[in-house]
Design a protein around this motif. Structure first.
Motif, PDB file in Angstrom:
ATOM      1  N   ALA A  19       0.913  -1.354   0.097  1.00 56.18           N
ATOM      2  CA  ALA A  19       0.061   0.086  -0.149  1.00 56.18           C
ATOM      3  C   ALA A  19       0.982   1.363   0.195  1.00 56.18           C
ATOM      4  O   ALA A  19       0.641   2.020   0.940  1.00 56.18           O
ATOM      5  N   PRO A  20       1.716   1.380  -1.023  1.00 57.03           N
ATOM      6  CA  PRO A  20       2.619   2.652  -0.876  1.00 57.03           C
ATOM      7  C   PRO A  20       2.015   4.067  -0.841  1.00 57.03           C
ATOM      8  O   PRO A  20       2.419   4.850  -0.370  1.00 57.03           O
ATOM      9  N   GLU A  21       0.714   4.184  -1.835  1.00 59.25           N
ATOM     10  CA  GLU A  21       0.236   5.345  -1.584  1.00 59.25           C
ATOM     11  C   GLU A  21      -0.253   5.962  -0.550  1.00 59.25           C
ATOM     12  O   GLU A  21      -0.296   6.981  -0.002  1.00 59.25           O
ATOM     13  N   GLU A  22      -1.183   4.939   0.134  1.00 60.94           N
ATOM     14  CA  GLU A  22      -1.598   4.995   1.460  1.00 60.94           C
ATOM     15  C   GLU A  22      -0.579   5.405   2.590  1.00 60.94           C
ATOM     16  O   GLU A  22      -0.527   6.091   3.367  1.00 60.94           O
ATOM     17  N   LEU A  27       2.713   8.848   6.466  1.00 60.38           N
ATOM     18  CA  LEU A  27       4.124   9.094   6.622  1.00 60.38           C
ATOM     19  C   LEU A  27       4.328  10.626   6.648  1.00 60.38           C
ATOM     20  O   LEU A  27       4.623  11.357   7.393  1.00 60.38           O
ATOM     21  N   THR A  28       3.852  11.178   5.520  1.00 59.25           N
ATOM     22  CA  THR A  28       3.722  12.661   5.249  1.00 59.25           C
ATOM     23  C   THR A  28       3.143  13.463   6.184  1.00 59.25           C
ATOM     24  O   THR A  28       3.513  14.471   6.820  1.00 59.25           O
ATOM     25  N   ALA A  29       1.746  12.956   6.417  1.00 61.43           N
ATOM     26  CA  ALA A  29       0.909  13.723   7.765  1.00 61.43           C
ATOM     27  C   ALA A  29       1.540  13.589   9.008  1.00 61.43           C
ATOM     28  O   ALA A  29       1.681  14.488   9.614  1.00 61.43           O
ATOM     29  N   VAL A  53       7.597   0.081  -1.997  1.00 62.02           N
ATOM     30  CA  VAL A  53       7.654   0.354  -0.652  1.00 62.02           C
ATOM     31  C   VAL A  53       9.159   1.009  -0.166  1.00 62.02           C
ATOM     32  O   VAL A  53       9.128   1.772   0.884  1.00 62.02           O
ATOM     33  N   PRO A  54      10.127   0.060   0.002  1.00 62.90           N
ATOM     34  CA  PRO A  54      11.460   0.367   0.314  1.00 62.90           C
ATOM     35  C   PRO A  54      11.908   1.691  -0.078  1.00 62.90           C
ATOM     36  O   PRO A  54      12.296   2.565   0.562  1.00 62.90           O
ATOM     37  N   ARG A  55      11.625   2.075  -1.334  1.00 61.63           N
ATOM     38  CA  ARG A  55      12.252   3.452  -2.058  1.00 61.63           C
ATOM     39  C   ARG A  55      11.293   4.500  -1.156  1.00 61.63           C
ATOM     40  O   ARG A  55      11.861   5.647  -0.967  1.00 61.63           O
ATOM     41  N   LEU A  56       9.946   4.336  -1.189  1.00 60.07           N
ATOM     42  CA  LEU A  56       8.831   5.374  -0.404  1.00 60.07           C
ATOM     43  C   LEU A  56       9.659   5.547   1.122  1.00 60.07           C
ATOM     44  O   LEU A  56       9.600   6.703   1.391  1.00 60.07           O
ATOM     45  N   LEU A  57       9.723   4.433   1.644  1.00 58.46           N
ATOM     46  CA  LEU A  57      10.308   4.456   3.212  1.00 58.46           C
ATOM     47  C   LEU A  57      11.462   5.488   3.169  1.00 58.46           C
ATOM     48  O   LEU A  57      11.641   6.244   4.212  1.00 58.46           O
ATOM     49  N   ALA A  58      12.450   4.959   2.441  1.00 56.29           N
ATOM     50  CA  ALA A  58      13.867   5.831   2.383  1.00 56.29           C
ATOM     51  C   ALA A  58      13.450   7.279   1.986  1.00 56.29           C
ATOM     52  O   ALA A  58      14.073   8.269   2.607  1.00 56.29           O
ATOM     53  N   GLU A  59      12.803   7.633   1.170  1.00 57.21           N
ATOM     54  CA  GLU A  59      12.446   8.936   0.772  1.00 57.21           C
ATOM     55  C   GLU A  59      11.605   9.873   1.792  1.00 57.21           C
ATOM     56  O   GLU A  59      11.648  11.018   1.928  1.00 57.21           O
ATOM     57  N   ASN A  90       7.929   3.049  27.109  1.00 58.40           N
ATOM     58  CA  ASN A  90       7.346   4.085  26.284  1.00 58.40           C
ATOM     59  C   ASN A  90       5.826   3.739  26.186  1.00 58.40           C
ATOM     60  O   ASN A  90       5.630   2.541  26.062  1.00 58.40           O
ATOM     61  N   ASP A  91       4.854   4.888  26.278  1.00 59.12           N
ATOM     62  CA  ASP A  91       3.321   4.525  25.937  1.00 59.12           C
ATOM     63  C   ASP A  91       3.529   4.384  24.487  1.00 59.12           C
ATOM     64  O   ASP A  91       4.224   5.088  23.552  1.00 59.12           O
ATOM     65  N   VAL A  92       2.838   3.541  23.682  1.00 57.70           N
ATOM     66  CA  VAL A  92       2.506   3.216  22.283  1.00 57.70           C
ATOM     67  C   VAL A  92       1.442   3.672  21.719  1.00 57.70           C
ATOM     68  O   VAL A  92       0.353   3.522  22.231  1.00 57.70           O
ATOM     69  N   ILE A  93       1.302   4.397  20.737  1.00 59.41           N
ATOM     70  CA  ILE A  93       0.509   4.761  19.752  1.00 59.41           C
ATOM     71  C   ILE A  93       0.702   3.965  18.477  1.00 59.41           C
ATOM     72  O   ILE A  93       1.455   4.263  17.608  1.00 59.41           O
ATOM     73  N   LEU A  94      -0.478   3.263  18.154  1.00 59.33           N
ATOM     74  CA  LEU A  94      -0.388   2.188  17.042  1.00 59.33           C
ATOM     75  C   LEU A  94      -1.261   3.079  15.994  1.00 59.33           C
ATOM     76  O   LEU A  94      -2.585   3.441  16.079  1.00 59.33           O
ATOM     77  N   LEU A  95      -0.436   3.201  14.979  1.00 54.92           N
ATOM     78  CA  LEU A  95      -1.057   4.129  13.856  1.00 54.92           C
ATOM     79  C   LEU A  95      -0.958   3.333  12.441  1.00 54.92           C
ATOM     80  O   LEU A  95       0.046   3.048  12.087  1.00 54.92           O
ATOM     81  N   ASN A  96      -2.230   2.859  12.041  1.00 60.43           N
ATOM     82  CA  ASN A  96      -2.443   2.053  10.872  1.00 60.43           C
ATOM     83  C   ASN A  96      -1.682   2.872   9.645  1.00 60.43           C
ATOM     84  O   ASN A  96      -1.794   4.238   9.898  1.00 60.43           O
ATOM     85  N   SER A  97      -1.072   2.305   8.704  1.00 64.20           N
ATOM     86  CA  SER A  97      -0.408   2.955   7.651  1.00 64.20           C
ATOM     87  C   SER A  97      -1.361   3.635   6.484  1.00 64.20           C
ATOM     88  O   SER A  97      -0.906   4.261   5.701  1.00 64.20           O
ATOM     89  N   ASP A  98      -2.590   3.355   6.947  1.00 64.65           N
ATOM     90  CA  ASP A  98      -3.514   3.950   6.117  1.00 64.65           C
ATOM     91  C   ASP A  98      -4.295   5.113   6.797  1.00 64.65           C
ATOM     92  O   ASP A  98      -5.403   5.680   6.322  1.00 64.65           O
ATOM     93  N   THR A  99      -3.841   5.479   7.790  1.00 67.54           N
ATOM     94  CA  THR A  99      -4.288   6.430   8.639  1.00 67.54           C
ATOM     95  C   THR A  99      -3.660   7.920   8.197  1.00 67.54           C
ATOM     96  O   THR A  99      -2.488   7.953   7.991  1.00 67.54           O
ATOM     97  N   VAL A 100      -4.589   9.049   8.125  1.00 68.24           N
ATOM     98  CA  VAL A 100      -3.777  10.236   7.939  1.00 68.24           C
ATOM     99  C   VAL A 100      -4.041  11.120   9.111  1.00 68.24           C
ATOM    100  O   VAL A 100      -5.315  11.828   9.385  1.00 68.24           O
ATOM    101  N   PRO A 101      -3.040  11.304   9.860  1.00 68.96           N
ATOM    102  CA  PRO A 101      -3.212  12.095  11.161  1.00 68.96           C
ATOM    103  C   PRO A 101      -3.295  13.541  10.722  1.00 68.96           C
ATOM    104  O   PRO A 101      -2.776  14.111   9.804  1.00 68.96           O
ATOM    105  N   ALA A 102      -3.882  14.339  11.545  1.00 66.89           N
ATOM    106  CA  ALA A 102      -4.378  15.799  11.249  1.00 66.89           C
ATOM    107  C   ALA A 102      -4.139  16.665  12.578  1.00 66.89           C
ATOM    108  O   ALA A 102      -4.583  16.302  13.497  1.00 66.89           O
ATOM    109  N   GLY A 103      -3.813  17.804  12.457  1.00 65.81           N
ATOM    110  CA  GLY A 103      -3.734  18.852  13.556  1.00 65.81           C
ATOM    111  C   GLY A 103      -3.201  18.437  14.564  1.00 65.81           C
ATOM    112  O   GLY A 103      -1.891  18.069  14.369  1.00 65.81           O
ATOM    113  N   HIS A 104      -3.581  18.472  15.876  1.00 63.14           N
ATOM    114  CA  HIS A 104      -2.493  18.308  16.888  1.00 63.14           C
ATOM    115  C   HIS A 104      -3.192  17.046  17.810  1.00 63.14           C
ATOM    116  O   HIS A 104      -3.340  16.894  18.983  1.00 63.14           O
ATOM    117  N   TRP A 105      -3.418  15.894  16.823  1.00 65.23           N
ATOM    118  CA  TRP A 105      -3.865  14.740  17.258  1.00 65.23           C
ATOM    119  C   TRP A 105      -3.199  14.084  18.328  1.00 65.23           C
ATOM    120  O   TRP A 105      -3.727  13.293  19.176  1.00 65.23           O
TER     121      TRP A 105
END
Length: 108
Positions: A19-22, A27-29, A53-59, A90-105
Motif C-alpha cells: 500500500a505505498p500510496e496510503e 507518513l507525510t501527515a 515500498v522500500p524506496r518510499l520509506l527511504a524517501e 514508552n506508551d505506544v500509539i499504534l497508527l495504521n499505515s492508511d491513517t492520515v493524522p491531522a492537526g494536534h492529534w
C-alpha cells in the motif's frame, strides 16, 4: 532511539505492508503533525512485496525515526509486537499505515 524508549515517553508505531500510496499519505501527515522531540516514531515494514515500498520509506521517513525492514513477513500482530518491544517502557500509539493524522492529534 534505544530499545528502552526515550525521554519523550511516547512512541508512535506504524506497521507497513505494501500500500505505498496510503503509506505515503500517512507518513507525510505524521511528519507534518509530530514535532521533533514530541514522540519517537518506529516505522516497521513487514517484508512488503511491492518494490515501491522500500524506496518510499527511504524517501519519506524522517531521519530521526527508527526504520526497520523485516526479512520475513510476521503478520500484523508479530510486526506490532516487535515494534512495541523496541519501544521499551514508552506508551505506544499504534497508527495504521492508511491513517492520515491531522492537526494536534498527538496532544489530544
Amino acid at each position: 532511539m534505544s530499545s528502552a524508549g526515550s525521554s519523550t515517553g511516547v512512541t508512535v508505531v506504524v506497521p507497513v505492508f505494501n500500500a505505498p500510496e496510503e503509506t505515503r499519505r500517512c507518513l507525510t501527515a505524521l511528519k507534518a503533525t509530530v514535532c521533533s522531540g514530541e514522540a519517537d516514531v518506529i516505522v516497521i515494514d513487514d517484508a512488503s512485496t511491492d518494490p515501491a515500498v522500500p524506496r518510499l520509506l527511504a524517501e519519506v521517513c524522517d531521519p530521526s525515526w527508527y526504520l526497520e525492514r523485516q526479512p520475513n513477513n510476521l503478520g500484523f500482530v508479530g510486526t506490532v509486537n516487535r515494534a512495541m518491544a523496541r519501544a521499551g517502557r514508552n506508551d505506544v500509539i499504534l497508527l495504521n499505515s492508511d491513517t492520515v493524522p491531522a492537526g494536534h492529534w498527538l496532544a489530544a
